[in-house]
Design a protein around this motif. Structure first.
Motif, mmCIF file in Angstrom:
data_model
loop_
_atom_site.group_PDB
_atom_site.id
_atom_site.type_symbol
_atom_site.label_atom_id
_atom_site.label_comp_id
_atom_site.label_asym_id
_atom_site.label_seq_id
_atom_site.Cartn_x
_atom_site.Cartn_y
_atom_site.Cartn_z
ATOM 1 N N ASP A 1 0.674 -1.253 -0.306
ATOM 2 C CA ASP A 1 -0.052 0.054 -0.353
ATOM 3 C C ASP A 1 0.928 0.715 -0.287
ATOM 4 O O ASP A 1 0.504 2.311 0.630
ATOM 5 N N MET A 2 1.389 1.169 -0.464
ATOM 6 C CA MET A 2 3.028 2.804 -0.775
ATOM 7 C C MET A 2 2.424 3.658 -1.448
ATOM 8 O O MET A 2 1.750 3.512 -2.779
ATOM 9 N N ILE A 3 3.101 5.058 -1.421
ATOM 10 C CA ILE A 3 1.997 5.804 -1.641
ATOM 11 C C ILE A 3 3.906 6.445 -2.621
ATOM 12 O O ILE A 3 4.875 5.485 -1.824
ATOM 13 N N GLY A 4 3.678 6.754 -4.165
ATOM 14 C CA GLY A 4 4.877 7.061 -5.009
ATOM 15 C C GLY A 4 4.545 8.231 -4.802
ATOM 16 O O GLY A 4 3.658 9.204 -5.525
ATOM 17 N N LEU A 5 5.864 9.038 -4.729
ATOM 18 C CA LEU A 5 5.822 10.504 -5.238
ATOM 19 C C LEU A 5 7.008 11.227 -6.028
ATOM 20 O O LEU A 5 7.286 10.517 -5.588
#
Lengths: 151, 190
Positions: free
Chosen positions: B119-123
């Motif tokens: 459930d990673m957020i990539g920025l």
């Protein structure tokens, strides 16, 4: 549920096969090899292994190749004075009789590029080390999601 | 009666300790971190404010990195799975910030990150935006001038940052961090 059970079993079997079937050339042995699994959209992946010269003459490892990669190379990893990490082309590894060299996570490693397909965990992929003279040394390396020591 | 005078404060302290949340003894790092706005993998603006209210595991890298970055991503995913087993993963947010916006577009991060099942957020963002965030976290990244068969690579620092529910940096780890150590530290902040 099946996946949860199968994953460690499959990885274990693949790892055992790779560890047992390491010898791939008369006097040079590959052991403890594996490839780190990466997402299917990855253009590259890294490989790790130990190569041992069991012969009585020096061996000069100059490169790598694999059936799944358009290009492969030996990579060095250096920690610079400011703590940053820098990768570069490792042009060769010279092994005197009896010597070993390990390609390890976070250190020198094999880099597979221009992947024709991205193998997934549980698969085995043939990777070869090429020599300045003599036949390439090949072994089937298991594709693992986690380092063998972490799993 | 005199004994009561000694015992009562002790009892009160025990009751209070039982009611309140145990403060983590991880020190607050006041030199690193801060506000920023980048773009998430859905193409939406993402500010540091959104990190508040949960514990975050934040790290920098790039998806064309063959060795350290996939290893860190895999290890963070392992931490996440441990936290899932403990039933606390919904209070923890892994955050991956690329320093290669040229190749790591929002669309590419959206394809790349779900594979890790964490459930990673990539920025991503403009190079200027990313450089500013990197400076806030003391991250160094230098694009190598020599592009080989693999395209260009980066020389970079590789720390992992543990942020508390107020998005304050509480601990740094090296790239080869111990899974159990991070799990324990995360739980101390929940």
């Amino acid at each position: 549920m099946l996946n949860r059970f199968c994953k460690p079993v499959c990885q274990g079997v693949a790892l055992a096969v790779a560890l047992c079937a390491g010898v791939a050339s008369a006097d040079v042995r590959i052991s403890d090899g594996w490839l780190r699994a990466v997402p299917p959209v990855s253009p590259t992946m890294a490989g790790y292994l130990t190569v041992t010269n069991e012969g009585d003459t020096s061996v000069n490892i100059t490169g790598a190749r694999s059936e799944i990669a358009g290009h492969a190379m030996l990579h060095s990893m250096k920690t610079l004075d400011d703590g940053t990490r820098k990768m570069g082309h490792l042009h060769h590894v010279m092994l005197a009789p009896g010597e070993s060299f390990s390609f390890l996570p976070g250190g020198d490693h094999l880099m597979l590029m221009k992947l024709q397909r991205v193998p997934q965990p549980g698969e085995s992929v043939t990777v070869c080390l090429t020599q300045a003279e003599g036949e390439a040394i090949c072994a089937g390396l298991p594709v693992l999601r986690e380092a063998p020591s972490d799993s | 009666m005199r004994k009561l005078l000694y015992v009562l404060p002790l009892l009160a302290a025990l009751v209070l300790a039982g009611c309140g949340k145990q403060e983590s003894d991880l020190p607050v790092n006041t030199r690193l971190g801060g506000d920023f706005t980048l773009t998430d993998q859905n193409g939406e603006p993402f500010s540091a404010e959104k990190l508040k209210g949960q514990v975050s595991i934040l790290f920098f890298g790039y998806t064309h990195c063959p060795d350290i970055c996939p290893a860190v991503l895999a290890q963070v995913a392992q931490v996440y799975r441990h936290l899932e087993e403990e039933g606390v993963a919904d209070q923890v947010q892994p955050v991956f910030i690329t320093f290669d916006p040229e190749r790591d577009t929002a669309a590419h991060l959206k394809e790349y990150l779900p594979w890790f099942k964490a459930d990673m957020i990539g920025l991503t963002g403009s190079l200027e935006q990313i450089r500013a965030v990197a400076e806030q976290y003391g991250v160094v990244f230098i694009k190598d001038q020599e592009a080989g068969e693999q395209g260009y690579l980066f020389t970079h620092s590789d720390y992992i940052y543990l942020l508390d529910e107020q998005a304050r940096v509480r601990k740094l780890y090296p790239a080869d961090f111990k899974i159990d150590e991070v799990v324990t530290d995360v739980e101390s902040l929940l």
